[in-house]
Design an enzyme around this catalytic site. Sequence first.
Site, PDB file in Angstrom:
ATOM      1  N   HIS A   1      -6.482   3.324   0.450  1.00 50.58           N
ATOM      2  CA  HIS A   1      -6.177   3.608   1.855  1.00 50.58           C
ATOM      3  C   HIS A   1      -6.860   4.946   2.096  1.00 50.58           C
ATOM      4  O   HIS A   1      -6.491   5.945   1.447  1.00 50.58           O
ATOM      5  CB  HIS A   1      -4.644   3.669   2.053  1.00 50.58           C
ATOM      6  CG  HIS A   1      -4.174   3.983   3.431  1.00 50.58           C
ATOM      7  ND1 HIS A   1      -3.170   3.237   4.058  1.00 50.58           N
ATOM      8  CD2 HIS A   1      -4.502   4.947   4.312  1.00 50.58           C
ATOM      9  CE1 HIS A   1      -2.927   3.732   5.260  1.00 50.58           C
ATOM     10  NE2 HIS A   1      -3.723   4.789   5.439  1.00 50.58           N
TER      11      HIS A   1
ATOM     12  N   CYS B   1       0.383   3.414   3.156  1.00 51.28           N
ATOM     13  CA  CYS B   1       1.051   2.809   4.315  1.00 51.28           C
ATOM     14  C   CYS B   1       2.544   3.129   4.272  1.00 51.28           C
ATOM     15  O   CYS B   1       3.149   3.430   5.313  1.00 51.28           O
ATOM     16  CB  CYS B   1       0.837   1.296   4.335  1.00 51.28           C
ATOM     17  SG  CYS B   1      -0.801   0.775   4.905  1.00 51.28           S
TER      18      CYS B   1
ATOM     19  N   ASP C   1      -0.531  16.677  -1.765  1.00 50.20           N
ATOM     20  CA  ASP C   1      -0.827  15.799  -2.901  1.00 50.20           C
ATOM     21  C   ASP C   1       0.227  16.022  -3.989  1.00 50.20           C
ATOM     22  O   ASP C   1       0.631  17.151  -4.270  1.00 50.20           O
ATOM     23  CB  ASP C   1      -2.229  16.095  -3.433  1.00 50.20           C
ATOM     24  CG  ASP C   1      -2.735  15.010  -4.357  1.00 50.20           C
ATOM     25  OD1 ASP C   1      -3.681  14.298  -3.971  1.00 50.20           O
ATOM     26  OD2 ASP C   1      -2.185  14.879  -5.475  1.00 50.20           O
TER      27      ASP C   1
ATOM     28  N   HIS D   1      -4.190   1.037   8.274  1.00 54.32           N
ATOM     29  CA  HIS D   1      -4.783   0.845   6.952  1.00 54.32           C
ATOM     30  C   HIS D   1      -6.279   0.542   7.046  1.00 54.32           C
ATOM     31  O   HIS D   1      -6.682  -0.449   7.652  1.00 54.32           O
ATOM     32  CB  HIS D   1      -4.091  -0.298   6.197  1.00 54.32           C
ATOM     33  CG  HIS D   1      -4.628  -0.468   4.808  1.00 54.32           C
ATOM     34  ND1 HIS D   1      -4.080   0.172   3.715  1.00 54.32           N
ATOM     35  CD2 HIS D   1      -5.692  -1.153   4.336  1.00 54.32           C
ATOM     36  CE1 HIS D   1      -4.779  -0.134   2.634  1.00 54.32           C
ATOM     37  NE2 HIS D   1      -5.765  -0.932   2.980  1.00 54.32           N
TER      38      HIS D   1
ATOM     39  N   CYS E   1       0.833  -1.206   0.000  1.00 52.10           N
ATOM     40  CA  CYS E   1       0.000   0.000   0.000  1.00 52.10           C
ATOM     41  C   CYS E   1       0.865   1.252   0.000  1.00 52.10           C
ATOM     42  O   CYS E   1       1.679   1.450   0.905  1.00 52.10           O
ATOM     43  CB  CYS E   1      -0.933   0.002   1.207  1.00 52.10           C
ATOM     44  SG  CYS E   1      -1.847   1.542   1.398  1.00 52.10           S
TER      45      CYS E   1
ATOM     46  N   HIS F   1      -8.276   8.446   2.516  1.00 55.88           N
ATOM     47  CA  HIS F   1      -7.611   9.753   2.596  1.00 55.88           C
ATOM     48  C   HIS F   1      -8.656  10.831   2.401  1.00 55.88           C
ATOM     49  O   HIS F   1      -9.513  10.730   1.533  1.00 55.88           O
ATOM     50  CB  HIS F   1      -6.500   9.888   1.552  1.00 55.88           C
ATOM     51  CG  HIS F   1      -6.854   9.425   0.174  1.00 55.88           C
ATOM     52  ND1 HIS F   1      -6.934   8.087  -0.155  1.00 55.88           N
ATOM     53  CD2 HIS F   1      -7.160  10.102  -0.961  1.00 55.88           C
ATOM     54  CE1 HIS F   1      -7.278   7.961  -1.430  1.00 55.88           C
ATOM     55  NE2 HIS F   1      -7.438   9.167  -1.938  1.00 55.88           N
TER      56      HIS F   1
ATOM     57  N   ASN G   1     -13.003  10.080  -1.900  1.00 58.10           N
ATOM     58  CA  ASN G   1     -13.563   9.261  -2.969  1.00 58.10           C
ATOM     59  C   ASN G   1     -13.598   7.811  -2.514  1.00 58.10           C
ATOM     60  O   ASN G   1     -12.661   7.329  -1.873  1.00 58.10           O
ATOM     61  CB  ASN G   1     -12.703   9.392  -4.229  1.00 58.10           C
ATOM     62  CG  ASN G   1     -12.661  10.816  -4.754  1.00 58.10           C
ATOM     63  OD1 ASN G   1     -13.674  11.512  -4.738  1.00 58.10           O
ATOM     64  ND2 ASN G   1     -11.504  11.265  -5.186  1.00 58.10           N
TER      65      ASN G   1
ATOM     66  N   GLY H   1     -13.524   7.641  -8.546  1.00 59.73           N
ATOM     67  CA  GLY H   1     -12.159   8.091  -8.805  1.00 59.73           C
ATOM     68  C   GLY H   1     -11.158   7.733  -7.725  1.00 59.73           C
ATOM     69  O   GLY H   1     -10.063   8.295  -7.696  1.00 59.73           O
TER      70      GLY H   1
HETATM   71  P1  DGP Z   1      -7.857   9.371  -5.062  1.00 59.65           P
HETATM   72  O1  DGP Z   1      -7.807   9.447  -6.555  1.00 59.65           O
HETATM   73  O2  DGP Z   1      -9.065  10.062  -4.454  1.00 59.65           O
HETATM   74  O3  DGP Z   1      -7.652   7.969  -4.566  1.00 59.65           O
HETATM   75  O4  DGP Z   1      -6.616  10.241  -4.569  1.00 59.65           O
HETATM   76  C1  DGP Z   1      -5.303   9.771  -4.572  1.00 59.65           C
HETATM   77  C2  DGP Z   1      -4.414  10.976  -4.552  1.00 59.65           C
HETATM   78  O5  DGP Z   1      -3.105  10.553  -4.169  1.00 59.65           O
HETATM   79  C3  DGP Z   1      -4.262  11.677  -5.891  1.00 59.65           C
HETATM   80  O6  DGP Z   1      -4.800  13.009  -5.789  1.00 59.65           O
HETATM   81  C4  DGP Z   1      -2.766  11.733  -6.141  1.00 59.65           C
HETATM   82  C5  DGP Z   1      -2.159  11.377  -4.810  1.00 59.65           C
HETATM   83  N1  DGP Z   1      -0.943  10.604  -4.859  1.00 59.65           N
HETATM   84  C6  DGP Z   1      -0.762   9.452  -5.554  1.00 59.65           C
HETATM   85  N2  DGP Z   1       0.485   8.990  -5.365  1.00 59.65           N
HETATM   86  C7  DGP Z   1       1.100   9.887  -4.532  1.00 59.65           C
HETATM   87  C8  DGP Z   1       2.407   9.938  -3.968  1.00 59.65           C
HETATM   88  O7  DGP Z   1       3.280   9.083  -4.177  1.00 59.65           O
HETATM   89  N3  DGP Z   1       2.688  11.005  -3.153  1.00 59.65           N
HETATM   90  C9  DGP Z   1       1.753  11.967  -2.893  1.00 59.65           C
HETATM   91  N4  DGP Z   1       2.139  12.980  -2.084  1.00 59.65           N
HETATM   92  N5  DGP Z   1       0.507  11.930  -3.400  1.00 59.65           N
HETATM   93  C10 DGP Z   1       0.195  10.910  -4.212  1.00 59.65           C
END
Ligand code: DGP
Length: 113
Positions: free
Chosen positions: A97, A6, A29, A45, A3, A99, A86, A92
Amino acid sequence: SECLFCAIASGDIPADVVLSDDDLVAFRDITPQAPVHVLVIPRAHHANAADLANADPRLSGALLRAAGVVAAQEGIAESGYRIVTNTGEGAGQSVHHIHFHVLGGRDLAWPPG
Ligand code: DGP
């Protein structure tokens, strides 16, 4: 663990952390959709909001509280912000995990897409 979040929570994968305690981590993000775009995650998790709320209501509350702390820290508490989570592919969700996205710093359209 396979994950991604995680691994971020444990520090194995680096992130731009803005808030952290025993329960949770908040970090920027990697593909921000607004001037402020922070993700708030529990260290434990849980796949999504419903799973988290069922398993650990106290932690659910801690996460929601942290989202408000982040908004205040980032200076968007007064101007307005959005907390989004989401659930499932159709909404989407790409990382399974839970968030909370905390988004602000610009006008946000309603309804969201
Ligand atoms: P969702 O699509 O709602 O599951 O949001 C996942 C978010 O996680 C997306 O906006 C991009 C972010 N994200 C994906 N990989 C990484 C990462 O490695 N580091 C960070 N800081 N954010 C990430």
